[in-house]
Scaffold this active site. Sequence first.
Site, PDB file in Angstrom:
ATOM      1  N   SER A 166       0.843  -1.189   0.000  1.00 52.95           N
ATOM      2  CA  SER A 166       0.000   0.000   0.000  1.00 52.95           C
ATOM      3  C   SER A 166       0.875   1.234   0.000  1.00 52.95           C
ATOM      4  O   SER A 166       2.010   1.202   0.474  1.00 52.95           O
ATOM      5  CB  SER A 166      -0.893   0.019   1.239  1.00 52.95           C
ATOM      6  OG  SER A 166      -0.095   0.345   2.352  1.00 52.95           O
ATOM      7  N   LYS A 167       0.323   2.302  -0.540  1.00 52.55           N
ATOM      8  CA  LYS A 167       1.139   3.503  -0.698  1.00 52.55           C
ATOM      9  C   LYS A 167       1.471   4.147   0.643  1.00 52.55           C
ATOM     10  O   LYS A 167       2.317   5.020   0.709  1.00 52.55           O
ATOM     11  CB  LYS A 167       0.477   4.487  -1.657  1.00 52.55           C
ATOM     12  CG  LYS A 167      -0.787   5.127  -1.173  1.00 52.55           C
ATOM     13  CD  LYS A 167      -1.295   6.115  -2.212  1.00 52.55           C
ATOM     14  CE  LYS A 167      -2.623   6.708  -1.766  1.00 52.55           C
ATOM     15  NZ  LYS A 167      -3.337   7.374  -2.830  1.00 52.55           N
ATOM     16  N   ARG A 168       0.826   3.706   1.696  1.00 50.44           N
ATOM     17  CA  ARG A 168       1.177   4.225   3.009  1.00 50.44           C
ATOM     18  C   ARG A 168       2.571   3.766   3.429  1.00 50.44           C
ATOM     19  O   ARG A 168       3.229   4.392   4.226  1.00 50.44           O
ATOM     20  CB  ARG A 168       0.198   3.710   4.060  1.00 50.44           C
ATOM     21  CG  ARG A 168      -1.026   4.549   4.171  1.00 50.44           C
ATOM     22  CD  ARG A 168      -1.740   4.157   5.432  1.00 50.44           C
ATOM     23  NE  ARG A 168      -2.977   4.887   5.543  1.00 50.44           N
ATOM     24  CZ  ARG A 168      -3.808   4.739   6.553  1.00 50.44           C
ATOM     25  NH1 ARG A 168      -3.538   3.868   7.502  1.00 50.44           N
ATOM     26  NH2 ARG A 168      -4.915   5.434   6.594  1.00 50.44           N
TER      27      ARG A 168
END
Length: 499
Positions: free
Chosen positions: A252-254
């Site tokens: 995930s881009k987190r």
Amino acid sequence: MTVRTRVAPSPTGDPHVGTAYIALFNYCFAKHHGGEFILRIEDTDQVRSTRESEEAILASLRWLGLSWAEGPDVGGPHGPYRQSERSAIYAAHAEELIAKGHAFKCFCTEEHLRGVRKAQEEAGGYQGYDGRCIGLSASEVAAKEAAGEAWVVRMKVPREGVCQLQDRLRGVIEIAWDQVDMQVLLKSDGLPTYHLANVVDDHLMGITHVLRGEEWISSAPKHQLLYSYFGWEMPELCHLPLLRNPDKSKLSKRKNPTSILYYERMGVLPQALLNYLGMMAWSMPDGEEVFSLESMAERFELDRVSLGGPVFDLDKLRWLNGRYLREQLDADAFAAAVSAWALNPAYLRSIIPLVQQRVTALSDLGELTAHFFKGADLKLTPEALASKKLTSEQVVQALAWGLWQLEALRTWEASSISEVLRQTAELLGHKTRDFMPPFFIAISGSAVSTPLFETMEVIGPDLSRARVRAALEVLGGVSKKQEKRWREELERALRAPAE
Ligand code: GLU
């Protein structure tokens, strides 16, 4: 039978490496069998889908070297290939299911459905739609329609028994029917949901094998049921393992940059990224780690796909990219790769407006623009990030809140970036001029540099976020506990004005 596979991205954001991974496997499977690989745009989510996102996805897949025999850009005999242009087809198919008694018009209001959910949750757990409109007679339906009541079309789903699905990699998967909701197929605006559009299109487009991410397994019972309702043969299903962060959580881009555009800006070669994606869940029979798209397609076998969660690891990608840069390019090809990366008119043109007014000789550009040619790590020190006005904890909080706000930002333009960062400053009670300097340093490595928001627009969302994340790491990072507390505070602060 000609093998036909497809990739069916939803154009709701930046081109994701996960989309490229799925596309690559579908491409190789089709090519290996002398078949065709096609591209379809699944833009049934009218609110979140954009043309810019579609264009970026197509451009990124092309940049990687993938090509498709049919698609919205190249046309083909089964078009249109954009679901938003096929509404009439889905509506006709929904009607067909109603006529056959496999689907029904549902007039339940949002309020009723909320009540059902609440009552079920209180009684021990949400069970799904309560079946209220299934039994409506033809005259009752006609009367409600005549009275102007809004309706959707839902599919009938058995409430008892177990659905058995055949998955190429996983064998038989069993899912109890009571876990499957009576899915809405057609919304009240007459547009389809993913499930109806996906099944109808895969059939009409002659898709023989569906290779897609494992997150779709839970939708497969609905799809299987729809195929049987229509009396169609179902394509063979193959759910590929999802890409993971090094800590094994879903990519995930987190935690990691997920946009293909980031890797392009970082200076990863397209053939190296594609090769690396080929190493996710798959390996060459001879164990060779450097391989081309053609040789992967030639040797590709689904049975060699391994189900263990493939880790998308930036260090490993860098290692492979290094091998390409050192071993696979002669000096001319290397020079061409550098131009394609950043020394090209289009990229330079996007930087010029930010520097033109600041130079007295072109040689000033080296220093002034260095940060446009770097990756995420600007080699910052805690001292460089220290603020005259904010305590070190306030700087960390400012960067963290700013980062989370930037993660949620949908349109990446100087004006929207400026707006969201100014809003964050305000929520934290800081003056903009005290709040921004750490972001300047994080993005450009120096307090005196090109304008912040425009610079972020040029280097793109993922690299901007990665640099803010790197700055946070330099300051010691944010502990899990602190993150939880701050995220809650941010949520509350964002809601506050509306309360
Ligand atoms: N539109 C879906 C996606 O974005 C496609 C899922 C499928 O392949 O069925 O992943």
